[in-house]
Motif scaffolding. Structure first.
Motif, PDB file in Angstrom:
ATOM      1  N   TRP A   1       0.829  -1.210   0.000  1.00 12.10           N
ATOM      2  CA  TRP A   1       0.000   0.000   0.000  1.00 12.10           C
ATOM      3  C   TRP A   1       0.861   1.257   0.000  1.00 12.10           C
ATOM      4  O   TRP A   1       0.591   2.193  -0.731  1.00 12.10           O
TER       5      TRP A   1
ATOM      6  N   LYS B   1       0.979   4.016  -2.965  1.00  9.86           N
ATOM      7  CA  LYS B   1       0.696   5.441  -2.742  1.00  9.86           C
ATOM      8  C   LYS B   1       1.833   6.307  -3.277  1.00  9.86           C
ATOM      9  O   LYS B   1       1.612   7.378  -3.820  1.00  9.86           O
TER      10      LYS B   1
ATOM     11  N   GLU C   1      -9.822  -2.538   1.051  1.00  5.59           N
ATOM     12  CA  GLU C   1      -8.586  -2.137   0.380  1.00  5.59           C
ATOM     13  C   GLU C   1      -8.911  -1.216  -0.802  1.00  5.59           C
ATOM     14  O   GLU C   1      -8.310  -0.158  -0.973  1.00  5.59           O
TER      15      GLU C   1
ATOM     16  N   LEU D   1      -7.775   2.695  -1.006  1.00  2.00           N
ATOM     17  CA  LEU D   1      -6.690   3.046  -1.925  1.00  2.00           C
ATOM     18  C   LEU D   1      -7.142   3.758  -3.201  1.00  2.00           C
ATOM     19  O   LEU D   1      -6.471   4.667  -3.684  1.00  2.00           O
ATOM     20  N   CYS D   2      -8.264   3.321  -3.733  1.00  2.00           N
ATOM     21  CA  CYS D   2      -8.560   3.677  -5.118  1.00  2.00           C
ATOM     22  C   CYS D   2      -9.228   5.042  -5.264  1.00  2.00           C
ATOM     23  O   CYS D   2     -10.096   5.406  -4.471  1.00  2.00           O
TER      24      CYS D   2
END
Ligand SMILES: Nc1ncnc2c1ncn2[C@@H]1O[C@H](COP(=O)(O)OP(=O)(O)OP(=O)(O)O)[C@@H](O)[C@H]1O
Ligand SMILES: [Mg+2]
Lengths: 244, 243
Positions: free
Chosen positions: A175, A179, A196, A200-201
């Motif tokens: 992760w 990033k 997740e 994250l997206c």
């Protein structure tokens, strides 16, 4: 904002079965796009078409202006792929695997070494650096397989279930690396971990039976489906709900 | 550049397998020692050192076919090859990167085979060098067959075909261990339609300085080498752009 990936009516049929069905969408440069869907929805097939491993039955896509149907060799200069399956050279050491991939992507000897050092550190691979990769545990092979895609600093990165089989430390390392990469790389990732994807997206596309059912940020998808949580929203879209 | 890196990788993948070293190098040498020992107690012209050495040198090459099949089918099976297909590697990079290390190993194996033969009595001649260099042709045949099997079959099948079938074919139908004329008939006819016996006959002729005797065998071997190499390239390229 420039468009990195432009998918036009992309379709893949095996015999009579339509596995990816007339999918159209685009992804901006620098965006992290999550591709979700239940098993067999067509995520991997879509990624395989975009990385020119299989030919579309219909439609086309452009990656930074290069057509996947006409110029696969140019597309291959832009991308890196971490396949759903672990894919490593078994008799090479961890470092050799990494340097090989970096070299194949065109890095010279000095840079190969430097990049390998960096990625070995980031993925805590140091203790296994000189171990033959076939003797690593499954999860560590998985990390190596992933690291091999991340080493080449591609413009577009495809990660097919990158966190599959990783322990929590491995996931965190990934992760943080994702990033960091996001600043200059466009990333498409598939995952079955909804939290997740949500965390994250930038945007998420949900596939079902080869069709793209919905696209938007996690909040947008929650809103459209009138769900309480992202998980509920996901279930809504993969069980028949539709935006239209 | 890419070719070099990939060829280096192919080499490592093969030589790091102790079993390959044993079969590729050890086994032919053991055979050579064994047969010349037999020949010392019961002399047979066929097993004279200058007759048996070119034969064993060719037989040893059959393992290169096995190695090629093994490396490629394994790469396909564990998705490593699929991953490489998403990189800028071209079919040329792959084919050369897979086959050149094996061709080099073939020559190295030939040299070692001849050195051992010299140690046990083969006299040193200039024609020896030609005989070794000519090994490149049968080597191309074996490596191409390996490439084809490795591209088309599962690891199990590829290793089975190249390991058991190819090595046996090249052993039985090559006239190394027994004179094919003694068997005659269909067996002999089939053998002479295949390249193995020609490769051995060509090697024997050259080693013994009878250069004109290498014809027409050379044409057979060359023909097979060219056809199989082209076939291997076509099949691999086809596999690369699947579906
Ligand atoms: N070569 C093929 N021949 C026939 N059908 C195929 C082939 N490859 C994939 N499929 C089918 O396409 C469908 C989509 O597969 P795909 O691997 O893209 O799903 P996925 O969304 O990645 O699923 P998962 O989450 O399980 O990885 C499946 O029904 C699969 O059986
Ligand atoms: Mg998948």
């Amino acid at each position: 904002m420039t468009i990195a990936i432009e998918v036009q009516s992309l379709t893949k049929k095996y015999d009579k079965k339509t596995v990816v069905d007339n999918v159209t969408f685009s992804i901006n440069a620098g965006e992290l796009f999550g591709l979700l869907g239940v098993n067999g929805a067509g995520k991997t097939t879509l990624i395989k078409m975009l990385s020119c491993l299989i030919k579309p039955s219909n439609g086309d896509a452009k990656l930074l202006g290069k057509n996947i149907t006409q110029h696969p060799e140019q597309v291959h200069q832009l991308i890196a792929v971490s396949p759903q399956e672990t894919a490593i050279a078994p008799n090479l050491t961890v470092r050799e695997n990494l340097e090989l991939m970096a070299g194949i992507q065109g890095l010279n000897k000095v840079n190969r070494k430097r990049k390998a050092d960096e990625i070995i550190m980031r993925f805590s691979l140091k203790p296994y650096e000189n171990q033959r990769s076939k003797t690593l545990s499954g999860g560590w092979q998985r990390r190596l397989s992933l690291a091999m895609a991340l080493i080449s600093e591609p413009q577009i990165l495809f990660l097919d279930e990158p966190t599959l089989g990783l322990d929590i430390l491995g996931r965190r390392e990934l992760w943080s690396l994702i990033k960091k990469l996001k600043e200059k790389t466009t990333i498409i990732l598939t995952t079955h971990y909804l939290e997740e994807a949500e965390a994250l997206c930038d945007r998420i596309g949900i596939m079902k039976d080869g069709k793209m059912k919905a696209i938007g940020t996690a909040e947008e998808l929650i809103k459209i489906s009138k769900a309480a949580t992202f998980e509920d929203a996901f279930v809504y879209f993969v069980t028949g709900g539709d935006i239209q | 550049m890419r070719i070099f890196l990939f060829a280096g990788r192919t080499t490592k993948e093969i030589v790091r397998d102790p079993l390959s070293i044993f079969f590729g190098l050890g086994f032919p040498i053991v055979l050579l020692l064994l047969l010349s020992a037999i020949n010392r107690s019961i002399p047979v012209t066929l097993f004279d050192i200058n007759e048996i050495t070119p034969g064993i040198a060719v037989f040893g090459l059959s393992f290169m076919g096995l190695f090629a099949a093994q490396v490629i089918s394994k790469d396909r099976e564990n998705s490593f090859l699929t991953r490489l297909f998403t990189t800028p590697m071209t079919s040329k990079d792959f084919i050369i990167g897979y086959s050149v290390p094996l061709l080099v190993m073939s020559i190295a194996q030939g040299i070692i085979c001849y050195i051992v033969a010299i140690l046990i009595g083969l006299s040193i001649t200039a024609s020896m060098i030609f005989s070794i260099l000519l090994l490149i042709l049968p080597s191309l045949i074996f490596v191409s067959i390996g490439l084809i099997c490795g591209s088309l079959l599962s690891e199990k099948a590829a290793v089975g075909i190249c390991g058991a079938l190819l090595t046996n074919l090249s052993a039985w139908l090559s006239g190394i261990w027994f004179d094919l004329d003694l068997v005659g008939g269909l067996f002999k006819d089939i053998a002479y339609l295949l390249p193995f016996v020609h490769a051995v006959a060509m090697g024997k002729a050259v080693l013994n300085g009878q250069y004109s005797a290498m014809f027409p065998h050379l044409w057979w071997v060359l023909g097979y080498a060219i056809i199989l190499t082209i076939l291997a390239i076509v099949i691999f390229r086809k596999k690369m752009q699947a579906d």
